[in-house]
Structure formats: structure tokens, C-alpha cells
Design a protein around this motif. Sequence first.
Motif, PDB file in Angstrom:
ATOM      1  N   ASP A  16      12.784 -17.838  48.666  1.00  0.00           N
ATOM      2  CA  ASP A  16      11.645 -18.349  47.910  1.00  0.00           C
ATOM      3  C   ASP A  16      10.441 -18.334  48.844  1.00  0.00           C
ATOM      4  N   ASP A  47      10.967 -19.165  52.606  1.00  0.00           N
ATOM      5  CA  ASP A  47      12.106 -20.071  52.725  1.00  0.00           C
ATOM      6  C   ASP A  47      13.368 -19.448  52.136  1.00  0.00           C
ATOM      7  N   LEU A 103      16.880 -20.796  50.386  1.00  0.00           N
ATOM      8  CA  LEU A 103      17.427 -21.994  49.755  1.00  0.00           C
ATOM      9  C   LEU A 103      18.779 -21.680  49.118  1.00  0.00           C
ATOM     10  N   ARG A 144      21.154 -22.198  45.568  1.00  0.00           N
ATOM     11  CA  ARG A 144      21.037 -22.498  44.151  1.00  0.00           C
ATOM     12  C   ARG A 144      22.376 -22.314  43.458  1.00  0.00           C
ATOM     13  N   GLU A 163      16.841 -27.983  48.349  1.00  0.00           N
ATOM     14  CA  GLU A 163      15.775 -27.805  49.339  1.00  0.00           C
ATOM     15  C   GLU A 163      15.929 -28.923  50.367  1.00  0.00           C
ATOM     16  N   SER A 196      16.060 -29.826  43.167  1.00  0.00           N
ATOM     17  CA  SER A 196      15.210 -29.550  42.012  1.00  0.00           C
ATOM     18  C   SER A 196      16.067 -28.984  40.886  1.00  0.00           C
ATOM     19  N   THR A 243      13.651 -34.148  39.706  1.00  0.00           N
ATOM     20  CA  THR A 243      13.934 -33.965  41.129  1.00  0.00           C
ATOM     21  C   THR A 243      14.753 -35.135  41.641  1.00  0.00           C
TER      22      THR A 243
END
Length: 313
Positions: free
Chosen positions: A199, A202, A204, A206, A219, A224, A270
Motif C-alpha cells: 500500500d 508500506d 501490510l 490482509r 496496520e 481497518s 477501525t
Amino acid sequence: MAEFLNKKKLLEWIPKIIETAEKELIIISPYIQVSEKIFSLLKDAEKRGVEITLIYKEGELSDKERNKFNEIENLNLLYHSNLHSKCLYNEKYLMITSMNLYEYSQRHNREMGILFRRTDESTNWDDYRNSRDDDSVFQDAIEEIQSIINSAEFEKESFETKTIGFEMSIIKSNKDLAIEKCNLLNKFSKNKKFTAFQDGEDWLCRCDDFVDGVDLILEGHRISLKLNFEENRIEEIFNNLNTTKYYKNEDYRIVDCFRMFWTYHKSSPTLYSYSSHNLWDYDFDSKEFLQGYFNGLNEFFKLLKLEIQKTKK
């Protein structure tokens, strides 16, 4: 802030980088002839538990120097046929320089270099330029250092390399770390599989469709959520789960080990750590943490799935 180093500053920073190494130290220098001071600092680093990796140019190490390095049990010694790069690297600092780790160069040659910082922590060296440098510098440097190590040959293995294999955390890229984290999560997530993705700059982790229609993105300790529904349906879910109503001056909802924030229906729910929960006292890679982490997620998704079900037409 990156700092230019003239010869005087190079001679100050070479010992500092050895002394500030906490777990790992990499030295790349084609020509090596260490002073007694530098050798003593390397021995002290070994006593602190630092694993040292030293790479020189093939055919350019004297027997005298080789015998010195054989005295340091936790030192990897490698050689490279085409080496001309010079750098010192630990958890906090990266120094790229024209200077070899060679007494003659340090005494007689005009040399220069540049120092990069990977930490915002102040040091005991009156280091007033203590803001970290752009991570992209380190990612590019890590890639090149890893390439040099890959194409080098082992001459001497450290104690750690002999017992558990060669692995150094400071040459793992952000992508490597994200993949490792996903693999660790997948050991405890049963059928829910995490993958690494980029991203911007970055990397991350998922999990798509953690529950049907909801993607989960990690993150750091923050999570998120992406709800893949029509906007009016998301708004309806939001109206029942939002945290815009204050309770005791708090605009979040506590769910097990998490604090949930959701203040606008077009944003994403979040989850943050709820620091009062004892889960956050454990290391992330511990069994206790990961089991509790997924238990907390399951508790949150019980609430979310109930609201999702209510909005089905």
C-alpha cells in the motif's frame, strides 16, 4: 536526518556503530586490518550477544586478521570476489563510506561518507540530529546488502549460524516482515488466510472476506475493516454500531481486547488495542497473544455479523 561525514567524523562513527549494535552488526569492507581498539569493540559486542557479519574481498585478508576473527565465536566471516562497497549497519544506523576498515586508510587517506538514522531515539553521543531518515533509503540499502550477502561465500560461521542457521533481522525488507507476519497469523487463524500486499511504500497484511463481504487489514496493532456493501446498507449498519455518541468522554466502544472507532459511515470501522486488557502485555508472536487476539476478533465480528444480518433485504 542524513549527515555528511568527513574523515574525522568517520573515525568517530565507526566505533559508535559497533558500540550501539544491540543484536546484529554488518560490516562490509573489501580490505580489513582492524586496530586493537576496533577489535576490542567487536569482542565487547560479542559479549553483549551481538551477532556480527563481516564481508571482505576474496584474497584480501591476511592470516593475522583471519586469526583475530577466529577468536570471535559469534562472527560470520564471508568473502566476495567483486566487492568494492563499504558500509557499517546495525539496528539504528547505516553508514556508507569510501573508507575501508583498514588502519592505513584511517591514518593517511582522504575519506568521506554519509550516515543514515533508523531511529528517533536520542543517544549518549550528543547526537542532536536524531530524527529518522526516509525508510525507502533503508529498504534500498537492505536490498543491496542482501544481494551482496547472497553472492558471497562463507569462510567462518558464527555460533548462532552453526546452531540455528544464518538469519539476520536487519536485512529483512518490509515485504519480508509482512510475509512473516502473515505466516504467523495463518498458524492461528484456521481457515482465514492472510496475505501480504503493498500500500504505497508500506507492506501490510490482509484477509479478504474475513466474514462474507468484510475485508480485514492489519496496520501494526491497528485493524481497518472494509465493508463491501452498498452505501445505504453500510449507513444502516453504522447507525447501530457508530461511536459518535460520547460516554464518559469516550468516543469508542470496548469489545474484548479492542477499542472500536467508527465516526462516519463513509469511513471504515477501525480497531485499536485496549491497553487495559492484559493481552497487550504479551509479545505479538507468542501463543498467548495470538490466541487472545483472534478471540477478540471473533467477539467483535459477533456484533458486526448481527448487524449485517439485520440489513439483508
